[in-house]
Scaffold this active site. Structure first.
Site, PDB file in Angstrom:
ATOM      1  N   GLU A 272     -10.286   4.781   9.430  1.00 54.43           N
ATOM      2  CA  GLU A 272     -10.513   4.396   8.038  1.00 54.43           C
ATOM      3  C   GLU A 272     -11.074   2.976   7.936  1.00 54.43           C
ATOM      4  OE1 GLU A 272      -6.674   5.227   6.133  1.00 54.43           O
ATOM      5  OE2 GLU A 272      -7.334   7.295   5.814  1.00 54.43           O
TER       6      GLU A 272
ATOM      7  N   GLU B 203       0.855  -1.185   0.000  1.00 53.37           N
ATOM      8  CA  GLU B 203       0.000   0.000   0.000  1.00 53.37           C
ATOM      9  C   GLU B 203       0.892   1.236   0.000  1.00 53.37           C
ATOM     10  OE1 GLU B 203      -3.337  -0.253   2.587  1.00 53.37           O
ATOM     11  OE2 GLU B 203      -3.850   1.865   2.388  1.00 53.37           O
TER      12      GLU B 203
ATOM     13  N   HIS C 237      -4.059  18.311   0.421  1.00 50.13           N
ATOM     14  CA  HIS C 237      -4.998  17.224   0.087  1.00 50.13           C
ATOM     15  C   HIS C 237      -5.775  17.513  -1.200  1.00 50.13           C
ATOM     16  CE1 HIS C 237      -7.774  13.895   0.742  1.00 50.13           C
ATOM     17  NE2 HIS C 237      -7.070  13.538   1.799  1.00 50.13           N
TER      18      HIS C 237
ATOM     19  N   GLU D  60       3.845   9.019  -1.076  1.00 48.96           N
ATOM     20  CA  GLU D  60       2.439   8.943  -1.476  1.00 48.96           C
ATOM     21  C   GLU D  60       1.925  10.281  -2.001  1.00 48.96           C
ATOM     22  OE1 GLU D  60      -0.092   7.784   1.762  1.00 48.96           O
ATOM     23  OE2 GLU D  60      -1.941   8.091   0.623  1.00 48.96           O
TER      24      GLU D  60
ATOM     25  N   ASN E 197      -3.068  -1.677   7.830  1.00 45.68           N
ATOM     26  CA  ASN E 197      -4.356  -2.229   7.399  1.00 45.68           C
ATOM     27  C   ASN E 197      -4.090  -3.716   7.182  1.00 45.68           C
ATOM     28  OD1 ASN E 197      -5.559   0.325   7.254  1.00 45.68           O
ATOM     29  ND2 ASN E 197      -4.904   0.609   5.125  1.00 45.68           N
TER      30      ASN E 197
ATOM     31  N   LYS F 198       1.447  10.981  13.424  1.00 56.90           N
ATOM     32  CA  LYS F 198       2.027  11.479  12.164  1.00 56.90           C
ATOM     33  C   LYS F 198       2.558  12.899  12.369  1.00 56.90           C
ATOM     34  CE  LYS F 198      -0.685   8.681   8.969  1.00 56.90           C
ATOM     35  NZ  LYS F 198      -1.531   8.616   7.763  1.00 56.90           N
TER      36      LYS F 198
ATOM     37  N   ASP G  28      -2.392  14.282   6.835  1.00 59.92           N
ATOM     38  CA  ASP G  28      -1.916  13.003   6.304  1.00 59.92           C
ATOM     39  C   ASP G  28      -0.692  13.155   5.407  1.00 59.92           C
ATOM     40  OD1 ASP G  28      -1.741  10.380   5.750  1.00 59.92           O
ATOM     41  OD2 ASP G  28      -3.504  10.253   4.470  1.00 59.92           O
TER      42      ASP G  28
ATOM     43  N   ARG H 103     -11.387  17.496  10.247  1.00 60.76           N
ATOM     44  CA  ARG H 103     -10.577  16.281  10.396  1.00 60.76           C
ATOM     45  C   ARG H 103      -9.264  16.563  11.126  1.00 60.76           C
ATOM     46  NH1 ARG H 103      -8.371  12.531   5.402  1.00 60.76           N
ATOM     47  NH2 ARG H 103      -6.482  11.835   6.448  1.00 60.76           N
TER      48      ARG H 103
ATOM     49  N   LYS I  50      -3.466   0.017  14.119  1.00 57.18           N
ATOM     50  CA  LYS I  50      -4.335   1.062  13.562  1.00 57.18           C
ATOM     51  C   LYS I  50      -5.752   0.643  13.921  1.00 57.18           C
ATOM     52  CE  LYS I  50      -5.822   2.975   9.058  1.00 57.18           C
ATOM     53  NZ  LYS I  50      -5.461   3.120   7.638  1.00 57.18           N
TER      54      LYS I  50
HETATM   55  O1  GCW Z   1      -2.023   8.209   4.073  1.00 56.01           O
HETATM   56  C1  GCW Z   1      -3.140   7.398   4.255  1.00 56.01           C
HETATM   57  C2  GCW Z   1      -3.047   6.429   3.147  1.00 56.01           C
HETATM   58  C3  GCW Z   1      -3.568   5.067   3.483  1.00 56.01           C
HETATM   59  C4  GCW Z   1      -2.954   4.645   4.817  1.00 56.01           C
HETATM   60  C5  GCW Z   1      -3.380   5.635   5.881  1.00 56.01           C
HETATM   61  C6  GCW Z   1      -2.768   5.325   7.232  1.00 56.01           C
HETATM   62  C7  GCW Z   1      -2.254   2.470   5.503  1.00 56.01           C
HETATM   63  O2  GCW Z   1      -3.683   6.948   2.022  1.00 56.01           O
HETATM   64  O3  GCW Z   1      -3.221   4.206   2.444  1.00 56.01           O
HETATM   65  O4  GCW Z   1      -3.296   3.324   5.159  1.00 56.01           O
HETATM   66  O5  GCW Z   1      -2.959   6.912   5.538  1.00 56.01           O
HETATM   67  O6  GCW Z   1      -1.779   5.949   7.568  1.00 56.01           O
HETATM   68  O7  GCW Z   1      -3.280   4.468   7.946  1.00 56.01           O
END
Ligand code: GCW
Length: 721
Positions: free
Chosen positions: A310, A186, A540, A412, A229, A379, A384, A355, A306
């Protein structure tokens, strides 16, 4: 076909033998990362000559250090040092712990304060001979010292009069692989997962050892093998046995394995009806699972989770808190010395709030309630892994809980593996940010290294950018991000420029005429991505799902906070997300001085302007231009930077091997094309709101907005699935 093979074989036979045999004639494909150990030039190799090595090798960890020095010095100097037990000549390198080496013990060095992983490197005299000693309390410290010594040699630094003491400032320094058991990665842009689960535990790909060497060379001491995930299958006996095999390869290099744990595993693979963390049967199940894992892997690191994020299961499914969930797992691994890394990347489906505020809202009330062996993994920013985010407001806001940093190494949101973006300046920016939690100087680095609140359990995680590509990271320059992450996890106060200098020298060339322009190019590269993708605090805005390319028009779909319009809020009046007191009031989550600075249009740093404020198109910027004009110019500035990187790189042809030079050159061309695309599509879209002309001299986008919106990339790599 047959004829062509014959012809090729004949041509090969005609090549001079020397060319086939000489390693320098072999193409460089990046596999060796920064541990290339190519011959030093004469001046440097004379200065670095190490005729003899006194190194114990009675444990695998000791053997790893000795082998690395033999390999490294042999490559750099052209001859392998002789292995000796007594120092009988000048220039010997002596390594070990007082327990493993009588020579080291005899030196009576002051190793106190170096801890389990620290080391010293010192020029000494032994029996009348000049020598260099690498000493530590534990074998792993010796290995780290060996890599440091090799780095000095590789980067052409003086090896005389050495007096270095090093120990890591952060305890847990892990890579997080977002690798699925079917080998899909991923957000991975370097091919499929390097974990060949199907052939494990029997086939131990030599690549696993090289992975461990590369990580140990930068001080990484743990790896989470599977995606956050995750499927519960990773915890079944069959997969645990495969994990045991990998742990065996990594152990000599000081790398512990960890697993992501699926919270609902007791139901999915345990046959229970619930995963409620307060249910005694569930607690027993996790304890038994931990016991089973530690029986196989006595030094297993622990779990990464996690939960309730999500769509992942978690304690809130049973009306319990994050602390309830984390503490249950913590209790299961505690008797074995394991830890739990519980992620704070949460935002709820039902939660209508901004968010950016949700992690803080959910976690701060539980400060002080997490078990001692829990780290909350946060993070760097609250949304994100965007090209630029202000530091996450949780840093400094949970003094009683060790917070570990989570950086994303895989790009990403920064152009996948084709864009050249050196991320260390971004990591550094986050680490140096001042939370003001305990007055000025309360940097994020001090939260992470535990010094601000006196935590001994500390950590940093980097989401890996590694796959089966020959060069590991999908591009040569992306190796620098893996490298820099490790160096910053070891020392969060290290400088990104110095790290880049080391990396360039080890990876490409020590020639100052090469190093200087390449380091300069790297240092500005992340800012360029910010400019051509999301300038002035925008965030984003990428394509939906795969996150490839611009998508500021993304709207609708399952949830508002997965769209771009939610974040940029452009309308005829202006653009930006109002997080000031008059808006979502996310600024209130920061300590008062920070909240004041970010919350006021007059004082907010321009790089965060549209992160915190909805700003009129004609707002005057520091440059004197209007916001609209400034925005357009920033997009163009980003594209121009990529053009300048291309010129720089083209001018360096001949100074590195042709194979790597060519790939970097072509990737830079791709980057220029895509930077232009981001600029054009974004301007075409935002102009429909600003309704203002482009500043003079700025070229209009060559296509209509409809064209940009129509582009589809159903097979873009790395999507979640
Ligand atoms: O950045 C987002 C990503 C997901 C990721 C999620 C996370 C692993 O798009 O793909 O899932 O964060 O950090 O859990």
């Amino acid at each position: 076909m047959w004829c062509r093979c014959i012809a090729a074989a004949a041509a090969l036979a005609m090549l001079p033998v020397a060319l086939l045999a000489s390693p320098s004639a072999l193409a460089e494909d990046g596999y060796d990362v920064w541990l290339r150990y190519r011959p030093l030039d004469q001046a440097h190799s004379a200065a670095a000559a190490v005729p003899a090595l006194a190194a114990p090798a009675s444990t695998p960890a000791q053997g790893a250090a000795r082998d690395e020095l033999l390999r490294g010095l042999g490559g750099l100097l052209g001859t392998r040092p002789a292995l000796i037990e007594k120092v009988d000549r000048d220039g010997a390198l002596v390594l070990g712990t007082p327990a493993s080496s009588p020579l080291v013990a005899g030196l009576e060095l002051d190793l106190a304060g170096l801890g389990e992983e620290g080391y010293l490197i010192r020029s000494v005299r032994i029996g009348g001979h000049a020598a260099t000693v690498i000493a530590a309390n534990q074998d792993i410290g010796v290995l780290y010292g060996a890599f440091h010594f090799l780095r000095l040699a590789q980067t052409g630094q003086s090896l005389s009069s050495l007096d270095l003491r090093e120990s890591p400032k952060v305890k847990i320094r892990v890579l997080n692989h977002w690798d699925n058991l079917d080998r899909h990665v991923e957000r991975g842009y370097a091919g499929e997962s390097i974990w060949d689960w199907h052939r494990l535990p029997d086939w131990l790909d030599p690549r696993y050892t090289d992975y461990a060497r590369a990580n140990a060379s930068i001080g990484i001491n743990g790896t989470v093998l599977n995606n956050v995930n995750t499927s519960a299958q990773a915890l079944t006996p069959m997969y645990l046995d495969k994990t045991r095999a990998l742990a065996g390869v990594f152990r000599p290099y000081g790398i512990k394995v960890y697993l992501s744990a699926r919270f609902s595993a007791p139901i999915e693979i345990g046959g229970l009806k619930t995963a409620d963390p307060l249910d005694p049967a569930v607690r027993r199940w996790w304890k038994a699972k931990a016991d089973e894992i530690y029986a196989l892997i006595p030094d297993f690191g622990g779990f990464l989770v996690k939960a309730n994020s999500e769509g992942q299961p978690g304690p809130q499914d049973y009306g319990r808190s994050h602390a309830d969930g984390a503490n249950m797992l913590a209790e299961a691994v505690a008797p074995h010395g394991g830890i739990v890394m519980w992620r704070a990347f949460v935002y709820s489906h039902e939660e209508p709030d901004d968010r950016a505020k949700q992690a803080y809202t959910e976690f701060v009330p539980y400060d002080g309630t997490f078990a001692d062996n829990v780290l909350v993994q946060v993070k760097n920013g609250a949304i994100d892994f965007q090209p630029r985010e202000p530091f996450h407001p949780l840093f400094g806001a949970m003094p009683k809980t060790p917070l570990m940093m989570e950086f994303q190494i895989t790009k990403e949101y920064l152009g996948f593996a084709t864009h050249l973006a050196y991320l260390a300046p971004m990591y550094e920016e986050a680490l140096r940010a001042d939370t003001h939690a305990r007055g000025p100087g309360s940097t994020v680095a001090k939260v992470v290294d535990g010094t601000l609140e006196g935590h001994a359990l500390t950590g940093m995680a980097g989401v890996a950018n590694i796959g089966v590509d020959r060069n590991w990271s999908g591009s040569h320059f992306d190796q620098a991000n893996w490298y820099a992450y490790g160096r910053l996890a070891w020392d969060p106060d290290a400088g990104s420029r110095e790290i880049a200098q080391d990396w360039v020298r080890m990876t490409f060339s020590t020639d100052p005429a090469f190093v200087a322009p390449v380091v300069d190019m790297m240092m500005g590269s992340r800012e360029a991505v910010v400019d051509y993708m999301t300038p002035l605090g925008l965030h984003h805005l990428m394509g939906r799902g795969h996150h490839y390319g611009p998508g500021p028009w993304v709207a609708g779909g399952p949830r508002a906070d997965w769209t771009s319009v939610y974040y940029h809020r452009a309308d005829r009046n202006g653009i930006g997300f109002d997080r000031s007191a008059g808006g979502s009031d996310a600024v209130a989550q920061y300590a008062a001085p920070v909240a004041r600075q970010f919350g006021d249009l007059a004082t907010v740093p321009e790089e965060f302007l549209l992160w915190f404020h909805h700003v009129p198109w004609d707002h005057r910027m520091a440059s004197g231009r209007t916001l609209w004009d400034e925005l357009v110019l920033r997009y163009g500035r980003g594209v121009d930077y990529v053009k300048s990187m291309r010129r720089t790189w083209d001018g360096l042809a001949g100074q590195v091997d042709a194979e790597r030079h060519r790939q970097v050159a072509v990737f830079l061309a791709i980057q220029e094309k895509e930077a232009q695309w981001w600029r054009d599509a974004s301007i075409a879209y935002f102009q429909t709101f600003s309704k203002r002309p482009l500043p003079k001299g700025e070229a209009p986008p060559p296509h209509t907005l409809e064209y940009y919106e129509s582009l589809q990339f159903p097979f873009a790599p790395g999507d979640g699935k």
